[in-house]
Design a protein around this motif. Structure first.
Motif, PDB file in Angstrom:
ATOM      1  N   ALA A  92      -4.188 -26.600   4.059  1.00 54.95           N
ATOM      2  CA  ALA A  92      -3.953 -25.278   4.651  1.00 54.95           C
ATOM      3  C   ALA A  92      -2.464 -24.957   4.670  1.00 54.95           C
ATOM      4  N   ALA A  95      -1.405 -24.074   1.155  1.00 54.56           N
ATOM      5  CA  ALA A  95      -1.910 -22.786   0.672  1.00 54.56           C
ATOM      6  C   ALA A  95      -1.181 -21.610   1.309  1.00 54.56           C
ATOM      7  N   LEU A  96      -0.851 -21.687   2.600  1.00 53.75           N
ATOM      8  CA  LEU A  96      -0.196 -20.569   3.278  1.00 53.75           C
ATOM      9  C   LEU A  96       1.311 -20.550   3.078  1.00 53.75           C
ATOM     10  N   VAL A 103       1.251 -14.083   1.406  1.00 55.94           N
ATOM     11  CA  VAL A 103       0.076 -14.900   1.091  1.00 55.94           C
ATOM     12  C   VAL A 103      -0.862 -14.091   0.206  1.00 55.94           C
ATOM     13  N   ASN A 104      -1.148 -14.647  -0.987  1.00 63.16           N
ATOM     14  CA  ASN A 104      -2.144 -14.033  -1.872  1.00 63.16           C
ATOM     15  C   ASN A 104      -3.520 -14.436  -1.342  1.00 63.16           C
ATOM     16  N   TRP A 107      -6.021 -16.176  -3.927  1.00 64.35           N
ATOM     17  CA  TRP A 107      -5.665 -17.550  -4.297  1.00 64.35           C
ATOM     18  C   TRP A 107      -5.804 -18.497  -3.112  1.00 64.35           C
ATOM     19  N   THR A 108      -5.432 -18.010  -1.938  1.00 69.98           N
ATOM     20  CA  THR A 108      -5.526 -18.881  -0.759  1.00 69.98           C
ATOM     21  C   THR A 108      -6.972 -19.259  -0.450  1.00 69.98           C
ATOM     22  N   LEU A 112      -8.715 -22.994  -0.908  1.00 71.06           N
ATOM     23  CA  LEU A 112      -9.270 -23.724   0.229  1.00 71.06           C
ATOM     24  C   LEU A 112     -10.776 -23.939   0.132  1.00 71.06           C
ATOM     25  N   VAL A 201      -5.112 -23.444   9.282  1.00 69.14           N
ATOM     26  CA  VAL A 201      -4.848 -22.011   9.071  1.00 69.14           C
ATOM     27  C   VAL A 201      -4.630 -21.319  10.405  1.00 69.14           C
ATOM     28  N   TYR A 210       2.991 -14.026   8.675  1.00 65.86           N
ATOM     29  CA  TYR A 210       2.657 -13.959   7.257  1.00 65.86           C
ATOM     30  C   TYR A 210       2.318 -12.522   6.866  1.00 65.86           C
ATOM     31  N   LEU A 269      -9.782 -14.245   6.647  1.00 63.80           N
ATOM     32  CA  LEU A 269      -9.568 -15.555   6.034  1.00 63.80           C
ATOM     33  C   LEU A 269     -10.224 -16.670   6.867  1.00 63.80           C
TER      34      LEU A 269
END
Length: 484
Positions: A92, A95-96, A103-104, A107-108, A112, A201, A210, A269
């Protein structure tokens, strides 16, 4: 029972498999007491095999080895769960990012949940393929199952534990028991990883700011509007925030920095990870564990294996010596007996009543005589079962023997049943003698001969009717009182 395992547990059948594997490669273990205790168990062959294994393991240490193995297997699973949780949290964070870049969301979420969804599809495919194929042992558990067994075995490399994984594999070789057990462990580890990722996350979203964005070169914006709406449908039903179409479109032009928009993307998310990751793995772990428990309760030994097949005549004989069922009485019983028949046409006959396994019949009586002499009398067989006794009664009623010898085991205490049967057989014979077979110092010291003579006297068979020598009994059968 010399084991604390529950009667129908996986552990007790595992123990039986260990004994089988050991005896197929080495001489059989000390079986005399084990067979005696196993035959005393009411039930089928499997119940007696389990009892025998429980008796034999006392000198082997296998029960303790199974307990150690189970403890280490649980320890490995707990440590793996903790590592999965930590790795999920780290994923996590990776990814972030640190918040310096937007943050895309595509893709995130893909990073995950992508591997999780792929592994779930592979697990379902393997489950369906397994239903069509005849597999074996723990191979149904896949790479994770074999790695788990290898690591658990590495932690305990004692001699007693060497055969544990192979014996377990042999026990779980049929059906889906192994698949459900390893599936429960597999889903539990994924549940730990996804829980760590979801909490990671949440922790990062709570402590960092973010911005959220989606990017594309060739796809229209409506694609991402539809995708976000589809993925957010289930989380939205459970109360998770979901970005509306305007927020999704705005996030495609520039990173979403609006407070409401960031909260909507953050809720979307976390909701997607919870609904499509954490909850399915938790449900599958619980389901597989329940199926594992049910499958292991229904496990049965493969009694067709050579190691078990050789035990069938030993543990489930066609006839069993009845032996002494009642405690020794203070006074010998005196069953009722009537007069012997006046005439007999059945010739000379010898029968054996509950002889010990070490007294072969009729060789114990006729072994010292040549074939021509031994053919002067007939072998009436052993009288160990009800059916055998019923048959000889009918035979003697139709054709009373001229001379009858009843061989008994003098090492056993006479009981009402034995004396009553002797009295009934003697009623059907013109003359009867009792051969007290197996006389030894222990029997004399225990007073067995005296008890037999007293019991026989009580049914009208005096001192002369009790013979302790096989030659004398065989000679009387051949020539009657002239043998003296």
């Amino acid at each position: 029972m010399p084991t604390s395992f529950p009667p129908n547990s996986l552990s007790l059948r595992w123990l039986a498999e260990l004994v089988r594997r050991h005896e197929e490669r080495h001489p059989p273990l000390d079986e005399a007491r084990a067979h005696a205790e196993a035959r005393a168990v009411a039930g089928d062959l499997e119940a007696r095999v389990l009892r025998r294994a429980a008796v034999l393991e006392a000198a082997s240490g296998w029960r303790e080895a199974i307990r150690r193995w189970q403890g280490r297997a649980r320890l490995v699973l707990v440590l793996a769960f903790a590592l999965a949780f930590v790795f999920g949290f780290g994923a996590a964070a990776g990814a972030l990012g640190d918040g310096t870049r937007p943050v895309n969301v595509v893709w995130t979420l893909g990073g995950l949940l992508g591997v999780h969804l792929l592994s779930l599809l592979l697990w379902l495919a393997s489950l369906m393929l397994q239903g069509r194929a005849q597999g074996g042992a723990l191979q149904h558990g896949g790479l994770l199952g074999r790695a788990w067994l290898a690591l658990t075995g590495w932690l305990d490399r004692s001699r007693e534990a060497a055969d544990l994984p192979l014996a377990l594999g042999g026990l779980l070789g049929s059906g889906r028991s192994a698949a459900w057990g390893v599936g429960a462990a597999n889903h539990a580890l994924w549940f730990g990883a996804l829980s760590g990722a979801t909490l990671g996350v949440l922790a990062l979203l709570a402590t960092r700011r973010y911005g959220f964005v989606w990017e594309t070169t060739i796809l229209p914006a409506d694609t991402f509007v539809a995708l976000s709406a589809a993925l957010g449908a289930l989380p939205g039903m459970l109360g998770f925030p979901v970005p509306d179409a305007a927020t999704v479109l705005a996030s495609g032009d520039a990173p979403m920095l609006d407070e409401a928009g960031r909260r909507a993307w953050a809720g979307w998310l976390v909701g997607a990870m919870t609904i499509y990751g954490v909850l399915p793995r938790l449900a599958l772990a619980v389901l597989c564990f329940g199926l594992w428990r049910r499958a292991t309760r229904a496990l049965a030994l493969d009694l067709g294996r050579p190691g078990y097949a050789r035990l069938c005549p030993l543990l489930m004989p066609d006839s069993e010596r009845i032996g002494v069922r009642d405690p020794e009485p203070a006074a010998m019983p005196h069953p009722q007996r009537h007069a012997a028949v006046a005439h007999g046409d059945g010739g000379a006959v010898a029968v054996a009543l509950e002889l010990g396994d070490d007294l072969a019949w009729p060789h114990a009586l006729a072994g010292a005589r040549d074939a021509a002499v031994a053919s002067a009398w007939q072998d009436g067989g052993r009288l160990d079962s009800r059916e055998q006794r019923r048959s000889v009664r009918a035979r003697f009623a139709a054709h009373p023997p001229v001379r009858l010898v009843v061989a008994v085991d003098a090492r056993q205490t006479p009981d009402r049943g034995s004396l009553g049967l002797i009295a009934e057989l003697a009623d059907h014979a013109q003359a009867t003698r009792i051969w007290l077979a197996g006389v030894d110092a222990a029997a004399e010291q225990a007073g067995r001969l005296r008890q037999w003579r007293e019991g026989l006297a009580g049914i009208g068979l005096g001192e002369a009717a009790a013979l302790a020598d096989a030659g004398a009994a065989c000679g009387w059968l051949e020539r009657g009182d002239e043998a003296r």
